[in-house]
Write a protein that holds these residues in place. Structure first.
Motif, mmCIF file in Angstrom:
data_model
loop_
_atom_site.group_PDB
_atom_site.id
_atom_site.type_symbol
_atom_site.label_atom_id
_atom_site.label_comp_id
_atom_site.label_asym_id
_atom_site.label_seq_id
_atom_site.Cartn_x
_atom_site.Cartn_y
_atom_site.Cartn_z
ATOM 1 N N SER A 1 0.842 -1.188 0.000
ATOM 2 C CA SER A 1 0.000 0.000 0.000
ATOM 3 C C SER A 1 0.878 1.239 0.000
ATOM 4 O O SER A 1 1.798 1.350 0.802
ATOM 5 N N CYS A 2 0.588 2.151 -0.917
ATOM 6 C CA CYS A 2 1.440 3.320 -1.018
ATOM 7 C C CYS A 2 0.646 4.574 -1.356
ATOM 8 O O CYS A 2 -0.415 4.517 -1.974
ATOM 9 N N LEU A 3 1.200 5.676 -0.924
ATOM 10 C CA LEU A 3 0.681 6.989 -1.246
ATOM 11 C C LEU A 3 1.262 7.364 -2.599
ATOM 12 O O LEU A 3 2.478 7.316 -2.789
ATOM 13 N N MET A 4 0.404 7.702 -3.549
ATOM 14 C CA MET A 4 0.870 8.053 -4.877
ATOM 15 C C MET A 4 0.905 9.567 -5.023
ATOM 16 O O MET A 4 -0.067 10.243 -4.692
ATOM 17 N N ILE A 5 2.036 10.066 -5.492
ATOM 18 C CA ILE A 5 2.215 11.494 -5.717
ATOM 19 C C ILE A 5 2.522 11.722 -7.180
ATOM 20 O O ILE A 5 3.405 11.069 -7.745
ATOM 21 N N ILE B 1 0.061 16.280 3.714
ATOM 22 C CA ILE B 1 0.379 15.851 2.349
ATOM 23 C C ILE B 1 1.419 16.751 1.679
ATOM 24 O O ILE B 1 2.319 16.260 0.994
ATOM 25 N N ARG B 2 1.323 18.030 1.867
ATOM 26 C CA ARG B 2 2.285 18.949 1.232
ATOM 27 C C ARG B 2 3.708 18.662 1.739
ATOM 28 O O ARG B 2 4.647 18.540 0.963
ATOM 29 N N ARG B 3 3.856 18.527 3.049
ATOM 30 C CA ARG B 3 5.169 18.230 3.637
ATOM 31 C C ARG B 3 5.697 16.889 3.131
ATOM 32 O O ARG B 3 6.865 16.764 2.760
ATOM 33 N N ILE B 4 4.843 15.872 3.128
ATOM 34 C CA ILE B 4 5.249 14.535 2.681
ATOM 35 C C ILE B 4 5.718 14.581 1.227
ATOM 36 O O ILE B 4 6.776 14.036 0.884
ATOM 37 N N ALA B 5 4.951 15.237 0.375
ATOM 38 C CA ALA B 5 5.314 15.332 -1.047
ATOM 39 C C ALA B 5 6.637 16.068 -1.226
ATOM 40 O O ALA B 5 7.505 15.629 -1.995
ATOM 41 N N GLU B 6 6.809 17.176 -0.524
ATOM 42 C CA GLU B 6 8.054 17.947 -0.642
ATOM 43 C C GLU B 6 9.253 17.143 -0.158
ATOM 44 O O GLU B 6 10.311 17.154 -0.792
ATOM 45 N N GLU B 7 9.108 16.423 0.947
ATOM 46 C CA GLU B 7 10.213 15.611 1.456
ATOM 47 C C GLU B 7 10.540 14.471 0.497
ATOM 48 O O GLU B 7 11.717 14.172 0.266
ATOM 49 N N ALA B 8 9.524 13.841 -0.068
ATOM 50 C CA ALA B 8 9.751 12.727 -1.004
ATOM 51 C C ALA B 8 10.465 13.218 -2.259
ATOM 52 O O ALA B 8 11.420 12.583 -2.731
ATOM 53 N N VAL B 9 10.028 14.339 -2.791
ATOM 54 C CA VAL B 9 10.661 14.891 -3.991
ATOM 55 C C VAL B 9 12.100 15.317 -3.681
ATOM 56 O O VAL B 9 13.016 15.074 -4.466
ATOM 57 N N ARG B 10 12.327 15.905 -2.528
ATOM 58 C CA ARG B 10 13.680 16.310 -2.122
ATOM 59 C C ARG B 10 14.587 15.068 -1.993
ATOM 60 O O ARG B 10 15.740 15.082 -2.420
ATOM 61 N N TYR B 11 14.057 13.984 -1.415
ATOM 62 C CA TYR B 11 14.820 12.737 -1.297
ATOM 63 C C TYR B 11 15.184 12.209 -2.690
ATOM 64 O O TYR B 11 16.332 11.844 -2.952
ATOM 65 N N LEU B 12 14.219 12.203 -3.581
ATOM 66 C CA LEU B 12 14.425 11.736 -4.953
ATOM 67 C C LEU B 12 15.425 12.626 -5.689
ATOM 68 O O LEU B 12 16.357 12.134 -6.338
ATOM 69 N N GLU B 13 15.260 13.929 -5.600
ATOM 70 C CA GLU B 13 16.166 14.854 -6.292
ATOM 71 C C GLU B 13 17.589 14.757 -5.750
ATOM 72 O O GLU B 13 18.550 14.876 -6.511
ATOM 73 N N GLY B 14 17.749 14.530 -4.444
ATOM 74 C CA GLY B 14 19.081 14.343 -3.870
ATOM 75 C C GLY B 14 19.778 13.140 -4.483
ATOM 76 O O GLY B 14 20.979 13.182 -4.772
ATOM 77 N N TYR B 15 19.024 12.077 -4.691
ATOM 78 C CA TYR B 15 19.587 10.880 -5.318
ATOM 79 C C TYR B 15 19.994 11.170 -6.761
ATOM 80 O O TYR B 15 21.097 10.835 -7.183
ATOM 81 N N ILE B 16 19.101 11.798 -7.513
ATOM 82 C CA ILE B 16 19.374 12.109 -8.919
ATOM 83 C C ILE B 16 20.613 12.999 -9.037
ATOM 84 O O ILE B 16 21.496 12.752 -9.870
ATOM 85 N N GLN B 17 20.713 14.019 -8.196
ATOM 86 C CA GLN B 17 21.862 14.936 -8.247
ATOM 87 C C GLN B 17 23.164 14.221 -7.890
ATOM 88 O O GLN B 17 24.220 14.527 -8.446
ATOM 89 N N HIS B 18 23.095 13.259 -6.988
ATOM 90 C CA HIS B 18 24.298 12.493 -6.657
ATOM 91 C C HIS B 18 24.713 11.630 -7.848
ATOM 92 O O HIS B 18 25.880 11.648 -8.247
ATOM 93 N N VAL B 19 23.766 10.901 -8.407
ATOM 94 C CA VAL B 19 24.086 9.972 -9.490
ATOM 95 C C VAL B 19 24.555 10.705 -10.746
ATOM 96 O O VAL B 19 25.504 10.274 -11.399
#
Length: 156
Positions: A35-39, A109-127
């Motif tokens: 079960s997951c929250l979809m953004i 929801i706004r905080r969760i979405a922003e944190e998830a996107v920040r986590y994802l973008e941090g990974y992309i910027q590292h790679v």
């Protein structure tokens, strides 16, 4: 970031295409819903953040005011994010999550979405090398992450 709360289970097709033996960090188990929250963010794919009953790291949104959070560290786990493009990877069956966890999700929801996107973008910027992390910091954030499974979707 505009967000709405949509909760899905990943479909049997997703489970077949991403078997546990090949993708062990996904934690998909037959007969047990993922079960997951979809953004839907600014990307051309969807971000699915799984609900977990026990999280032992800081890369997550941890529930604070829920019944389960009083017993265990439940929340939405950013390290186990699934990225999808195929609509068929989302099971249309109605998903049931704890009402108090759903309510807290809606309120934050706004905080969760922003944190998830920040986590994802941090990974992309590292790679992609635009903002590499120190090896210890990378390991702390992404050692057990599912994101390496989705390089094709992220265009990496």
């Amino acid at each position: 970031m505009e967000c709405s709360v949509k909760i899905y289970q990943l479909s049997a097709e997703f489970m077949r295409d991403y078997p546990t033996l090949k993708y062990p960090e996904l934690m998909c188990k037959w007969g047990r819903p993922y079960s997951c929250l979809m953004i839907e963010a600014v990307f051309d794919y969807r971000i699915c953040i799984p609900y977990r009953s026990s999280i032992h790291h800081k890369n997550a949104y941890l529930f604070t005011g829920t019944e389960r959070s009083r017993r265990t560290r439940s929340g939405l786990d950013y390290t186990k994010i699934v990225l999808i493009r195929k609509e068929s990877y989302l099971d249309p069956t109605k998903v049931v999550v704890d009402q108090d966890e759903y309510t807290e999700t809606v309120r934050n929801i706004r905080r969760i979405a922003e944190e998830a996107v920040r986590y994802l973008e941090g990974y992309i910027q590292h790679v992609n090398g635009t903002k590499p992390l120190h090896p210890r910091e990378y390991a702390r954030r992404y050692q057990y992450s599912t994101l390496p499974y989705f390089h094709d979707i992220m265009g990496l």
